[in-house]
Design a protein around this motif. Sequence first.
Motif, mmCIF file in Angstrom:
data_model
loop_
_atom_site.group_PDB
_atom_site.id
_atom_site.type_symbol
_atom_site.label_atom_id
_atom_site.label_comp_id
_atom_site.label_asym_id
_atom_site.label_seq_id
_atom_site.Cartn_x
_atom_site.Cartn_y
_atom_site.Cartn_z
ATOM 1 N N UNK A 13 -19.752 -40.247 -10.966
ATOM 2 C CA UNK A 13 -18.419 -40.708 -9.661
ATOM 3 C C UNK A 13 -17.483 -39.638 -9.826
ATOM 4 N N UNK A 14 -16.706 -39.635 -11.468
ATOM 5 C CA UNK A 14 -16.054 -38.662 -11.946
ATOM 6 C C UNK A 14 -16.247 -37.215 -11.494
ATOM 7 N N UNK A 15 -17.359 -36.959 -11.748
ATOM 8 C CA UNK A 15 -18.184 -35.494 -11.051
ATOM 9 C C UNK A 15 -18.282 -35.117 -9.597
ATOM 10 N N UNK A 38 -16.778 -35.975 -18.735
ATOM 11 C CA UNK A 38 -16.597 -34.656 -18.565
ATOM 12 C C UNK A 38 -15.172 -34.587 -18.197
ATOM 13 N N UNK A 39 -14.071 -33.552 -18.248
ATOM 14 C CA UNK A 39 -13.009 -33.607 -17.904
ATOM 15 C C UNK A 39 -12.985 -32.656 -16.747
ATOM 16 N N UNK A 55 -4.623 -31.530 -11.344
ATOM 17 C CA UNK A 55 -5.186 -33.048 -11.247
ATOM 18 C C UNK A 55 -6.207 -32.849 -12.755
ATOM 19 N N UNK A 56 -6.293 -33.790 -13.540
ATOM 20 C CA UNK A 56 -7.747 -33.932 -14.131
ATOM 21 C C UNK A 56 -8.379 -35.151 -13.450
ATOM 22 N N UNK A 57 -10.031 -34.829 -13.736
ATOM 23 C CA UNK A 57 -10.659 -35.448 -12.875
ATOM 24 C C UNK A 57 -11.638 -36.281 -14.269
ATOM 25 N N UNK A 58 -11.550 -37.258 -14.996
ATOM 26 C CA UNK A 58 -12.435 -37.712 -15.964
ATOM 27 C C UNK A 58 -12.693 -39.615 -15.544
ATOM 28 N N UNK A 59 -13.686 -39.938 -16.522
ATOM 29 C CA UNK A 59 -13.971 -41.645 -16.372
ATOM 30 C C UNK A 59 -13.372 -42.170 -17.543
ATOM 31 N N UNK A 60 -14.166 -43.479 -17.365
ATOM 32 C CA UNK A 60 -14.506 -44.284 -18.165
ATOM 33 C C UNK A 60 -16.311 -44.328 -18.777
ATOM 34 N N UNK A 61 -17.155 -45.294 -19.239
ATOM 35 C CA UNK A 61 -18.118 -45.592 -19.086
ATOM 36 C C UNK A 61 -18.216 -46.632 -18.686
ATOM 37 N N UNK A 62 -17.833 -48.259 -18.096
ATOM 38 C CA UNK A 62 -17.923 -49.248 -18.100
ATOM 39 C C UNK A 62 -16.587 -49.883 -18.789
ATOM 40 N N UNK A 63 -16.751 -50.687 -18.949
ATOM 41 C CA UNK A 63 -15.632 -51.795 -19.819
ATOM 42 C C UNK A 63 -15.369 -50.732 -20.985
ATOM 43 N N UNK A 64 -13.766 -50.453 -21.198
ATOM 44 C CA UNK A 64 -13.755 -49.772 -22.953
ATOM 45 C C UNK A 64 -12.956 -50.929 -24.187
#
Length: 616
Positions: A13-15, A38-39, A55-64
Amino acid sequence: MKKVLCVAEKPSIAKAVAGHLSGGVIRNTRNTGNKYIKNYDFNYRFPPPWGECSVTMTSVVGHTVSWDFADEFRRWKDCQPSALFDAATKQFVSPENKEVAANISSEARNAQILYIWTDCDREGEYIGTEVMDLAMKSNPRVEVKRAKFSNIERAHILHAAQHPGVLDERQAAAVRARIELDLRIGAAFTRWQTMLLQTVRGLDEQVVSYGSCQFPTLGFVVDRYKRVKNFVPEPFWSIRVIHKRDDINVGFSWDRGSLFDRMAVMVMYEKCLAAKVAKVVSVVKKPTSKWKPLPLTTVELQKQGSRFLGLSSQLVMNIAEKLYTQGFISYPRTETDQFDRGMDLRALVGKQTQSHAWGQFAQGLMEGGFSQPKNGTHNDKAHPPIHPVAYVAPDKLNADEKRVYEFVVRRFLACCSKDARGETTTIKLQYGEEGFHTTGLVVLERNYLEVYVYDKWTSSQELPVFTPGEIFNPTEATMTEGKTCPPGFLTEPELIALMDANGIGTDATMAEHIAKIIERKYVFARPMGRSGGEFSPSNLGIALVEGYDNIGFDMSLSKPFLRKEMEEKMKKICEGVMTRLDVVNSSIEQYREMFMKASQHSDVLKACAQRYLTPP
């Protein structure tokens, strides 16, 4: 220039969001400590007062963040299982997520705005608060906003970026309550029943896990299994009339259906024969329709996916999630079966005209066949019904993905079509003192059935002409005998329907609960081809359900009532009627009472396990 940190729930989704917001002009792509994340650095013009931002777009992978008991309660022999209802808990970043958390903290340090792009459901709100907490530890002054989106089509993403909202703390609180309750209740019962049953042969090294959703799910399977095994067939009798006219054998059914009294049916049958002739009481022709389906919800996708595609509900949901992250369909977790009147459904139909399989049908909708979808009765106010957002060429998908995508598209096109139309002819007879009837169907306009190949509605055999008031000698009249049949084992669509009706889990978790009881070997799943699978319980599954039922609870742990009540309380948190602490405390007291009663009657549960698991 302000710096905005955007965080999605998953890397794909981040990509996708970064590609849309940047217009394809990514200034820099940076690796992180996590190989999947990736950032993406780029510029984007947000609405006032932000304006042009870096802007920096990044993500988690579900619950952290994970939940567990404090160290003094984590080893099974350090405390009584009952202590876990009140034991201290802790939240921590698990080792596999340390790089994810570090990336959020580092990128948030110099940001003025944190923009949350997690999935727009209850779980997504909670994950958003996890991200917010991690960011604010390194930058307490960061401003937090929330993107609202239901698919990753470019126009939809740009609209979400231009209309920021706020995180829904109530929905997050509901998830927080559910996590704590599942931890406390699940751990207490799991430890207790595992240690109790360790002396039963075959369970000496097995963890006998408990879950407040999984056990009622198991209970449904066991209940049906017992109905099948305890079924005693009963004979019944009926009367059948056949009359041949114009080389067509027309069968007439008895208005009474069937009776379990053979002598009574014999008397009625003999009176029919004595009358010798039958009289046509009425011939009624009337228009009829087969309604097109409602817009697609998550529960319906799981049920129909299992029934028509021959895939497990969990696999259907995994595929739907992938299709969503690739931008092919809308968000697949929704309770809504109503399309908003403002949605441009014709534009979505138009994208499907490229298909060799259903493109001609879609073109027909564009050229005047379009009909506004019917409204169901559910609207979660978060996401529209599941629908395609882009046309996908078949060679872009594997076999199972093609089947799920095709189902979503055909369901959507059917929703936008017209009901099928036909005409029924019903003929009623009087034969002696008994009434008989037959019905014929002629399909006049197939409409939605042309594309929705999963529904069947066909013309029955043509009925010859009968005239009201005419009298004839039936070609054949027989007294028939049959036996009642047992129900079948529970199928996956039936199990999902039971879970939905009884409030067990959410539309997003039902498939997981089913998968869990299979994984724990409480039930076995037998594939049934395109009609889905059916379930039968293992000896352990039967022993657990029967044991808890025999203890004599007002609301057995294998029944849905307690969990349904808990789910209703979660909704009240979202509505602001109850607080998280109210729900946690009241639910804990309910389950603590059940735990104490189960402990006092532990011999009942153990006896059931020995009876079913110890060989003779």
